[in-house]
Design a protein around this motif. Structure first.
Motif, mmCIF file in Angstrom:
data_model
loop_
_atom_site.group_PDB
_atom_site.id
_atom_site.type_symbol
_atom_site.label_atom_id
_atom_site.label_comp_id
_atom_site.label_asym_id
_atom_site.label_seq_id
_atom_site.Cartn_x
_atom_site.Cartn_y
_atom_site.Cartn_z
ATOM 1 N N LYS A 81 11.035 3.039 -3.617
ATOM 2 C CA LYS A 81 9.886 2.196 -4.511
ATOM 3 C C LYS A 81 9.076 3.310 -5.198
ATOM 4 C CE LYS A 81 9.119 -1.680 -1.477
ATOM 5 N NZ LYS A 81 8.002 -2.760 -0.827
ATOM 6 N N ILE A 82 9.533 3.037 -6.625
ATOM 7 C CA ILE A 82 8.886 4.051 -7.516
ATOM 8 C C ILE A 82 7.672 3.749 -8.554
ATOM 9 C CG2 ILE A 82 9.605 5.593 -9.322
ATOM 10 C CD1 ILE A 82 11.154 6.161 -7.060
ATOM 11 N N ASP A 83 6.637 4.360 -8.582
ATOM 12 C CA ASP A 83 5.388 4.087 -9.296
ATOM 13 C C ASP A 83 4.849 3.123 -8.628
ATOM 14 O OD1 ASP A 83 5.306 6.017 -11.139
ATOM 15 O OD2 ASP A 83 6.928 5.077 -12.713
ATOM 16 N N VAL A 84 4.718 2.838 -7.351
ATOM 17 C CA VAL A 84 3.914 1.954 -6.543
ATOM 18 C C VAL A 84 2.564 2.211 -6.623
ATOM 19 C CG1 VAL A 84 3.175 0.864 -4.277
ATOM 20 C CG2 VAL A 84 5.715 1.535 -5.020
ATOM 21 N N VAL A 85 1.671 1.151 -7.104
ATOM 22 C CA VAL A 85 0.208 1.424 -7.172
ATOM 23 C C VAL A 85 -0.572 1.157 -6.048
ATOM 24 C CG1 VAL A 85 -1.884 0.658 -8.492
ATOM 25 C CG2 VAL A 85 0.484 0.306 -9.666
ATOM 26 N N TYR A 86 -0.940 2.327 -5.739
ATOM 27 C CA TYR A 86 -1.656 2.475 -4.467
ATOM 28 C C TYR A 86 -3.395 2.241 -4.724
ATOM 29 C CZ TYR A 86 -2.979 7.404 -5.585
ATOM 30 O OH TYR A 86 -3.464 8.459 -5.963
ATOM 31 N N THR A 87 -3.835 2.446 -5.832
ATOM 32 C CA THR A 87 -5.122 2.185 -6.200
ATOM 33 C C THR A 87 -5.346 1.976 -7.510
ATOM 34 O OG1 THR A 87 -7.323 3.232 -5.871
ATOM 35 C CG2 THR A 87 -5.946 4.746 -6.357
ATOM 36 N N LYS A 88 -6.432 1.355 -7.699
ATOM 37 C CA LYS A 88 -6.881 1.262 -9.512
ATOM 38 C C LYS A 88 -8.373 1.651 -9.577
ATOM 39 C CE LYS A 88 -3.713 -2.333 -10.568
ATOM 40 N NZ LYS A 88 -3.560 -3.957 -11.168
ATOM 41 N N VAL A 89 -8.419 2.580 -10.465
ATOM 42 C CA VAL A 89 -10.137 2.862 -10.825
ATOM 43 C C VAL A 89 -10.331 2.571 -12.432
ATOM 44 C CG1 VAL A 89 -11.807 4.640 -10.666
ATOM 45 C CG2 VAL A 89 -10.023 4.698 -9.184
ATOM 46 N N GLY A 90 -10.926 1.579 -12.886
ATOM 47 C CA GLY A 90 -11.108 1.174 -14.092
ATOM 48 C C GLY A 90 -9.666 0.710 -14.968
ATOM 49 N N ASN A 91 -9.296 1.439 -15.638
ATOM 50 C CA ASN A 91 -7.973 1.493 -16.448
ATOM 51 C C ASN A 91 -6.961 2.230 -15.885
ATOM 52 O OD1 ASN A 91 -8.753 -0.609 -18.203
ATOM 53 N ND2 ASN A 91 -9.562 1.006 -19.580
ATOM 54 N N TRP A 92 -7.344 2.974 -14.778
ATOM 55 C CA TRP A 92 -6.477 4.002 -14.131
ATOM 56 C C TRP A 92 -5.496 3.419 -12.906
ATOM 57 C CZ3 TRP A 92 -5.748 6.964 -9.527
ATOM 58 C CH2 TRP A 92 -4.816 7.671 -9.651
ATOM 59 N N GLU A 93 -4.362 3.693 -12.867
ATOM 60 C CA GLU A 93 -3.673 3.071 -11.798
ATOM 61 C C GLU A 93 -3.129 4.530 -11.266
ATOM 62 O OE1 GLU A 93 -2.091 -1.293 -13.388
ATOM 63 O OE2 GLU A 93 -0.866 0.659 -13.495
ATOM 64 N N GLY A 94 -3.290 4.562 -9.804
ATOM 65 C CA GLY A 94 -2.849 5.524 -8.846
ATOM 66 C C GLY A 94 -1.590 5.003 -8.543
ATOM 67 N N ARG A 95 -0.343 6.023 -8.687
ATOM 68 C CA ARG A 95 0.786 5.665 -8.352
ATOM 69 C C ARG A 95 1.568 6.659 -7.531
ATOM 70 N NH1 ARG A 95 3.031 1.896 -11.733
ATOM 71 N NH2 ARG A 95 1.526 1.046 -13.404
ATOM 72 N N THR A 96 2.509 6.282 -6.819
ATOM 73 C CA THR A 96 3.008 7.035 -5.652
ATOM 74 C C THR A 96 4.664 6.491 -5.753
ATOM 75 O OG1 THR A 96 3.138 7.530 -3.450
ATOM 76 C CG2 THR A 96 2.524 5.476 -3.756
ATOM 77 N N ASP A 97 5.602 7.535 -5.265
ATOM 78 C CA ASP A 97 6.854 7.118 -5.136
ATOM 79 C C ASP A 97 6.889 7.013 -3.738
ATOM 80 O OD1 ASP A 97 7.118 7.305 -7.951
ATOM 81 O OD2 ASP A 97 8.118 9.414 -8.045
ATOM 82 N N LEU A 98 7.740 5.913 -3.172
ATOM 83 C CA LEU A 98 8.044 6.132 -1.705
ATOM 84 C C LEU A 98 9.436 5.981 -1.332
ATOM 85 C CD1 LEU A 98 5.356 3.156 -1.222
ATOM 86 C CD2 LEU A 98 4.883 5.438 -0.771
ATOM 87 N N TYR A 99 9.813 6.766 -0.163
ATOM 88 C CA TYR A 99 11.193 6.634 -0.005
ATOM 89 C C TYR A 99 10.951 6.566 1.667
ATOM 90 C CZ TYR A 99 11.514 9.243 -4.351
ATOM 91 O OH TYR A 99 11.307 9.464 -5.765
ATOM 92 N N PHE A 100 11.801 5.576 2.199
ATOM 93 C CA PHE A 100 11.326 4.963 3.618
ATOM 94 C C PHE A 100 12.734 4.532 4.072
ATOM 95 C CE2 PHE A 100 10.362 1.669 0.839
ATOM 96 C CZ PHE A 100 10.655 0.427 1.577
ATOM 97 N N ASN A 101 12.925 4.322 5.377
ATOM 98 C CA ASN A 101 14.072 3.906 6.051
ATOM 99 C C ASN A 101 13.662 2.579 6.612
ATOM 100 O OD1 ASN A 101 16.181 3.168 7.466
ATOM 101 N ND2 ASN A 101 16.438 5.178 8.512
#
Length: 294
Positions: free
Chosen positions: A37-57
């Motif tokens: 799952k690429i560019d998953v938003v894990y948090t938002k602060v104002g207009n900024w989105e914190g994104r993470t790439d997830l690789y899982f089984n």
């Protein structure tokens, strides 16, 4: 015609500069039985989105351990996309969360620490859907990423930087992997190195001694701190080797399980292939010894 040539040349030069500023990184190579799952938003602060790439089984017979990876760059540069090699962890069944965070230009300290804590909390909250074990979260980073890994793990249930991501009362990290990270912000700001990156990240807090202590990992070490693996080159010209020496000393004094690998003559993470292989093997052995790998 001459003006047209100059204009054409200028356009080509501009395109070339942008190409250099935005390098193309190869995609992460992950096992066939994993999902991404690429560019998953894990948090938002104002207009900024914190994104993470997830690789899982998703089909693993039981929830897997997970490693959070945090890029370096003095808190003012670097991208998660530059981090592409996680085979060491995939081979032993780990999921991976590769994170982006707010850089100094977007928000000064403690923003990046807040983001790190938010991703830990996100993984705890979404553990079931990702088939990960919330009791087996490992956090890892190099340089500024090492600092954030240390802060994320050493804070434990200290929620002072968790205001953006409330809802989890028991925040626990099973282990920290610190690669030549900053451990004492005061020393890195005003000591021999006088890092401009530290001054930029601290911003208006640069004269606030209490705040600088609060974002210095060495301040948070205690007898309940997570097991910690440290690696640092003793010829590092950017982050003083002594920072890791002092951290390891305090971990040992507090009785925290810890391991410290010194890379003789090693610079700021620029270790050769053989040494990196040795370090990766040592990391897996360390995680095995604390029962995070079967």
């Amino acid at each position: 015609m001459k003006r047209l040539f100059i204009l054409f040349h200028t356009v080509l030069l501009t395109i070339s500069m942008f190409a250099q500023e935005a390098p193309a990184y190869k995609p992460v190579d992950f096992p066939a039985n994993y999902n991404s799952k690429i560019d998953v938003v894990y948090t938002k602060v104002g207009n900024w989105e914190g994104r993470t790439d997830l690789y899982f089984n998703p089909t693993a017979s039981k929830p897997t351990p997970v490693v959070i990876n945090i890029h370096g760059g003095g808190w003012n540069k670097g991208t998660k996309e530059s981090q592409t090699s996680f085979n060491t962890f995939f081979k032993v069944g780990f999921a991976v969360a590769n994170m982006a965070y707010r850089l100094s230009q977007q928000a000064p300290a403690p923003a990046a620490v807040e983001d790190t804590r938010c991703l830990i909390i996100y993984l705890i909250q979404h553990a079931k859907e990702l088939n990960i074990d919330p009791d087996k979260i490992v956090i890892m980073g190099g340089s500024a990423g090492g600092h954030l890994a240390l802060m994320g793990g050493l804070l434990a249930n200290d929620s002072r930087f968790d205001s953006n991501c409330k809802g989890v009362s028991n925040v626990k990290v099973a282990a920290i992997i610190d690669k030549y990270g900053i451990t004492d912000l005061w020393d890195w700001s005003f000591g021999k190195q006088k890092s401009k990156s530290a001054l930029q990240w601290l911003g208006s807090k640069i004269t606030d001694d209490a705040f600088i202590k609060s974002v210095s990992p060495i301040t948070h070490v205690n007898k309940n701190s997570p097991p910690t693996f440290i690696v640092h080159g003793d010829a590092d010209p950017i982050v003083p080797y002594q920072q890791s020496v002092d951290l390891y000393k305090k971990l040992q004094q507090c009785g925290v399980k810890s391991q410290f690998i010194t890379v003789a003559g090693g610079l700021h993470g620029k270790f050769d292939k053989e040494k990196n292989s040795e370090i990766n093997h040592a990391i897996i052995q360390f995680l095995t010894d604390i029962n995070l790998i079967n």
